[in-house]
Design an enzyme around this catalytic site. Structure first.
Site, PDB file in Angstrom:
ATOM      1  N   HIS A  92     -76.980 -64.584 -28.203  1.00  0.00           N
ATOM      2  CA  HIS A  92     -78.397 -64.458 -27.774  1.00  0.00           C
ATOM      3  C   HIS A  92     -79.267 -64.273 -29.015  1.00  0.00           C
ATOM      4  CE1 HIS A  92     -81.796 -63.632 -25.315  1.00  0.00           C
ATOM      5  NE2 HIS A  92     -81.529 -62.394 -24.911  1.00  0.00           N
ATOM      6  N   ASP A 126     -83.379 -70.514 -32.476  1.00  0.00           N
ATOM      7  CA  ASP A 126     -82.790 -69.765 -33.601  1.00  0.00           C
ATOM      8  C   ASP A 126     -82.376 -70.633 -34.766  1.00  0.00           C
ATOM      9  OD1 ASP A 126     -81.572 -67.994 -30.934  1.00  0.00           O
ATOM     10  OD2 ASP A 126     -82.791 -67.058 -32.502  1.00  0.00           O
ATOM     11  N   HIS A 137     -77.990 -74.231 -25.257  1.00  0.00           N
ATOM     12  CA  HIS A 137     -78.840 -73.287 -24.521  1.00  0.00           C
ATOM     13  C   HIS A 137     -78.463 -73.368 -23.050  1.00  0.00           C
ATOM     14  CE1 HIS A 137     -82.398 -71.227 -23.035  1.00  0.00           C
ATOM     15  NE2 HIS A 137     -82.566 -70.799 -24.274  1.00  0.00           N
TER      16      HIS A 137
HETATM   17  C1  SDX Z   1     -81.217 -67.566 -27.259  1.00  0.00           C
HETATM   18  O1  SDX Z   1     -81.530 -67.581 -22.347  1.00  0.00           O
HETATM   19  C2  SDX Z   1     -82.467 -67.707 -23.217  1.00  0.00           C
HETATM   20  O2  SDX Z   1     -83.589 -68.115 -22.927  1.00  0.00           O
HETATM   21  C3  SDX Z   1     -82.117 -67.274 -24.616  1.00  0.00           C
HETATM   22  C4  SDX Z   1     -83.172 -67.509 -25.693  1.00  0.00           C
HETATM   23  C5  SDX Z   1     -84.387 -66.662 -25.487  1.00  0.00           C
HETATM   24  O3  SDX Z   1     -85.434 -67.050 -25.968  1.00  0.00           O
HETATM   25  O4  SDX Z   1     -84.257 -65.565 -24.888  1.00  0.00           O
HETATM   26  O5  SDX Z   1     -83.535 -68.878 -25.712  1.00  0.00           O
HETATM   27  C6  SDX Z   1     -82.630 -67.147 -27.080  1.00  0.00           C
HETATM   28  O6  SDX Z   1     -80.339 -66.804 -26.980  1.00  0.00           O
HETATM   29  C7  SDX Z   1     -80.939 -68.974 -27.738  1.00  0.00           C
HETATM   30  C8  SDX Z   1     -79.408 -69.272 -27.818  1.00  0.00           C
HETATM   31  C9  SDX Z   1     -78.910 -68.710 -29.149  1.00  0.00           C
HETATM   32  N1  SDX Z   1     -77.401 -68.779 -29.172  1.00  0.00           N
HETATM   33  C10 SDX Z   1     -76.787 -69.626 -29.998  1.00  0.00           C
HETATM   34  O7  SDX Z   1     -77.350 -70.469 -30.697  1.00  0.00           O
HETATM   35  C11 SDX Z   1     -75.274 -69.440 -30.012  1.00  0.00           C
HETATM   36  C12 SDX Z   1     -74.593 -70.802 -29.881  1.00  0.00           C
HETATM   37  N2  SDX Z   1     -74.797 -71.310 -28.511  1.00  0.00           N
HETATM   38  C13 SDX Z   1     -73.803 -71.073 -27.518  1.00  0.00           C
HETATM   39  O8  SDX Z   1     -73.143 -69.855 -27.642  1.00  0.00           O
HETATM   40  C14 SDX Z   1     -74.243 -71.471 -26.115  1.00  0.00           C
HETATM   41  O9  SDX Z   1     -74.829 -72.694 -26.213  1.00  0.00           O
HETATM   42  C15 SDX Z   1     -75.160 -70.556 -25.326  1.00  0.00           C
HETATM   43  C16 SDX Z   1     -74.620 -69.169 -25.236  1.00  0.00           C
HETATM   44  C17 SDX Z   1     -76.513 -70.530 -25.932  1.00  0.00           C
HETATM   45  C18 SDX Z   1     -75.248 -71.127 -23.905  1.00  0.00           C
HETATM   46  O10 SDX Z   1     -74.026 -70.928 -23.300  1.00  0.00           O
HETATM   47  P1  SDX Z   1     -73.726 -71.499 -21.831  1.00  0.00           P
HETATM   48  O11 SDX Z   1     -74.956 -71.948 -21.131  1.00  0.00           O
HETATM   49  O12 SDX Z   1     -72.868 -70.501 -21.141  1.00  0.00           O
HETATM   50  O13 SDX Z   1     -72.998 -72.831 -22.129  1.00  0.00           O
HETATM   51  P2  SDX Z   1     -71.436 -72.974 -22.155  1.00  0.00           P
HETATM   52  O14 SDX Z   1     -70.887 -71.903 -23.038  1.00  0.00           O
HETATM   53  O15 SDX Z   1     -70.973 -73.076 -20.745  1.00  0.00           O
HETATM   54  O16 SDX Z   1     -71.255 -74.370 -22.904  1.00  0.00           O
HETATM   55  C19 SDX Z   1     -71.239 -75.586 -22.187  1.00  0.00           C
HETATM   56  C20 SDX Z   1     -70.327 -76.488 -23.026  1.00  0.00           C
HETATM   57  C21 SDX Z   1     -68.979 -75.856 -23.309  1.00  0.00           C
HETATM   58  O17 SDX Z   1     -68.083 -76.921 -23.548  1.00  0.00           O
HETATM   59  P3  SDX Z   1     -67.139 -77.425 -22.270  1.00  0.00           P
HETATM   60  O18 SDX Z   1     -66.390 -76.199 -21.787  1.00  0.00           O
HETATM   61  O19 SDX Z   1     -68.115 -77.967 -21.247  1.00  0.00           O
HETATM   62  O20 SDX Z   1     -66.245 -78.475 -22.868  1.00  0.00           O
HETATM   63  O21 SDX Z   1     -70.929 -76.699 -24.324  1.00  0.00           O
HETATM   64  C22 SDX Z   1     -70.100 -76.131 -25.324  1.00  0.00           C
HETATM   65  C23 SDX Z   1     -69.168 -75.173 -24.651  1.00  0.00           C
HETATM   66  O22 SDX Z   1     -67.946 -75.043 -25.372  1.00  0.00           O
HETATM   67  N3  SDX Z   1     -71.003 -75.449 -26.265  1.00  0.00           N
HETATM   68  C24 SDX Z   1     -70.898 -75.490 -27.587  1.00  0.00           C
HETATM   69  C25 SDX Z   1     -72.005 -74.765 -28.058  1.00  0.00           C
HETATM   70  N4  SDX Z   1     -72.719 -74.297 -27.040  1.00  0.00           N
HETATM   71  C26 SDX Z   1     -72.085 -74.717 -25.921  1.00  0.00           C
HETATM   72  N5  SDX Z   1     -69.986 -76.056 -28.404  1.00  0.00           N
HETATM   73  C27 SDX Z   1     -70.208 -75.896 -29.723  1.00  0.00           C
HETATM   74  N6  SDX Z   1     -71.250 -75.231 -30.284  1.00  0.00           N
HETATM   75  C28 SDX Z   1     -72.176 -74.653 -29.466  1.00  0.00           C
HETATM   76  N7  SDX Z   1     -73.192 -74.002 -29.998  1.00  0.00           N
END
Ligand code: SDX
Length: 423
Positions: free
Chosen positions: A266, A365, A307
């Site tokens: 996050h 971010d 996201h």
């Molecule tokens: C913020 O919610 C908000 O609004 C948050 C925010 C705000 O303003 O409050 O926007 C701020 O938190 C932005 C996000 C910052 N986090 C990151 O940048 C960390 C990296 N991102 C991931 O951890 C992830 O994308 C999340 C946590 C942001 C979202 O997670 P989800 O929605 O639970 O998505 P998921 O984990 O189910 O991923 C879906 C697929 C998966 O692959 P499959 O199982 O479908 O094969 O996408 C892949 C994931 O493995 N994936 C990634 C990835 N993010 C998702 N693979 C590699 N790198 C990534 N960053």
């Protein structure tokens, strides 16, 4: 809310449940499942992927089309024409302020920027190398010790005062966290400075030298605060709402939001992006890390990408990239290796089927950390900056809930543990 119906038929149960369906002004319809528990049935949605936790009028996100509105105003227009305090006013009150309202609000915030002098002693309990978010959680939570008794959350005036105190004091506390970590004396806020100028003054000036704040950096700081101001029911805002639903005071609720924001998935992602870019080290290593990010057996993720809601470009990332270019050219850092690496990483990722297929684009971010580093803010303080920017959103959601009808948040579960057994 216009009411349609959803029919739910469950194998093995004769009854068909007829559930109300509501439509908002925009976005998906919702199915009201509140009546199911009395029928002995729960819905199941770990991570709340398909759950609307509340009704709100503050922020709207359309993830498929990269749309973010605050009280109906597109984030791109607010970033270009508004400023952080005006956007904070908009989030809190629902309308942009008149010039008199804006002056009065700015003046009120200015005159709440100091913290109780005893707060200074709180810092002494922390090691100098404590993570700034640990200090922030502690000190903001401690604010409730100073204001708890005088705060009746049922009183609108009290809620307004708490909102003003929190918005005003977060930058002061953030700067104190930084000064404490480098062993410099705390700087007092200056009432003649704007919100973001004041923050950079408290961060980088000392009693020995009081330099004017670079207006380009102050403007960039203000835009970073603005772009983080609110984001619907994200994890930390939902935490603030859940804590608030018990009747906890707003300072304790914001401290809970800060704790939730700290996680690298996050608000901790901006700090994690810089650490990731440093770990990649050189453009020649990018392909290796892209492979790691795609490898299910590798916990590495491309920080700053992806996201829960945006499956298209995060509109804040676009504005953040523009701001990044402005700051780096102002500082003569156009050739900043970190920025070049980030842009190369973004280009490669956006051409890779894995990321495109999953809608993984740069989020808020991805570029913010590069700007903050250029301004001179240490990486460990990045999430404290995010918390400072998000405070108006947190408090607007808390206020929207407390001023309306609400119940204590108490989810249920799917129990798969032991059935009754004797000791
Ligand atoms: C913020 O919610 C908000 O609004 C948050 C925010 C705000 O303003 O409050 O926007 C701020 O938190 C932005 C996000 C910052 N986090 C990151 O940048 C960390 C990296 N991102 C991931 O951890 C992830 O994308 C999340 C946590 C942001 C979202 O997670 P989800 O929605 O639970 O998505 P998921 O984990 O189910 O991923 C879906 C697929 C998966 O692959 P499959 O199982 O479908 O094969 O996408 C892949 C994931 O493995 N994936 C990634 C990835 N993010 C998702 N693979 C590699 N790198 C990534 N960053």
């Amino acid at each position: 809310m216009a009411e349609k119906k959803a029919q739910l038929k469950i194998d093995g149960i004769d009854q068909t449940f007829s559930l109300p369906v509501y439509s908002g002004t925009m976005g998906p319809d919702v199915i009201d499942v509140r009546g199911l528990s009395s029928q002995g049935i729960f819905t199941y949605d770990p991570g709340y992927v398909s759950t609307a936790s509340c009704e709100s009028q503050i922020t709207y996100i359309d993830g498929a089309n990269g749309v973010l509105l605050h009280r109906g105003y597109p984030i791109e227009q607010l970033a270009e024409k508004s400023d952080f305090l005006e956007t904070a006013y908009l989030l809190l009150h629902g309308e942009l302020p008149t010039s008199e309202q804006k002056d009065s609000f700015t003046n009120t915030i200015r005159h709440h920027t100091m913290v109780h002098d005893q707060i200074r002693t709180f810092f002494k309990g922390f090691r100098r190398d404590a993570h700034p978010m640990a200090v922030m959680c502690g000190v903001v939570g401690a604010l409730s010790a100073f204001y708890h008794d005088s705060l009746d959350i049922r009183e609108d005036h009290h809620r307004q005062v708490a909102a003003h105190r929190l918005i005003a004091k977060m930058p002061t506390l953030a700067a104190m966290v930084y000064k404490y970590s480098i062993g410099q004396p705390f700087m007092y806020p200056r009432n003649e400075l704007s919100y973001s100028e004041n923050f950079l003054h408290m961060m980088f000036n000392t009693p020995c030298e009081d330099k004017a704040v670079n207006p380009v950096l102050a403007q960039a700081m203000d835009k970073i605060f603005l772009l983080h101001a609110d984001h619907e029911q994200n994890a930390s805002t939902s935490t603030v709402r859940l804590a608030g639903s018990t009747g906890a005071n707003p300072f304790a609720c914001i401290a809970a939001g800060i704790a939730a924001l700290w996680g690298p998935a996050h608000g901790g992602a901006n700090e994690a992006v810089l650490k990731m870019l440093a770990e990649i080290g050189d453009e020649k290593n990018i392909d290796t890390y892209i492979k790691k990010a795609k490898d299910k057996n590798d916990s590495f993720r491309l920080m700053g990408f992806g996201h829960r809601v945006y499956k298209n470009y995060d509109p804040r990332a676009k504005v953040m990239k523009q701001t990044c270019d402005e700051v780096l050219s102002e500082l003569g850092l156009e050739d900043d290796p970190m920025l070049k690496m980030a842009m190369k990483l973004e280009k490669i990722a956006l051409e890779d089927e894995y990321f495109v297929q999953r809608g993984l684009y740069p989020n808020v971010d991805f570029y913010s950390g590069i700007i903050l580093k250029a301004i001179g803010i240490p990486t460990e303080l990045f999430t404290v900056i995010f918390a400072t920017g998000r405070t108006p959103g947190w408090i607007a959601h808390w206020n929207e809930m407390i001023s309306g009808d609400y119940r204590i948040g108490r989810p249920r579960q799917l129990y798969t543990g032991n059935t009754p057994r004797d000791y």
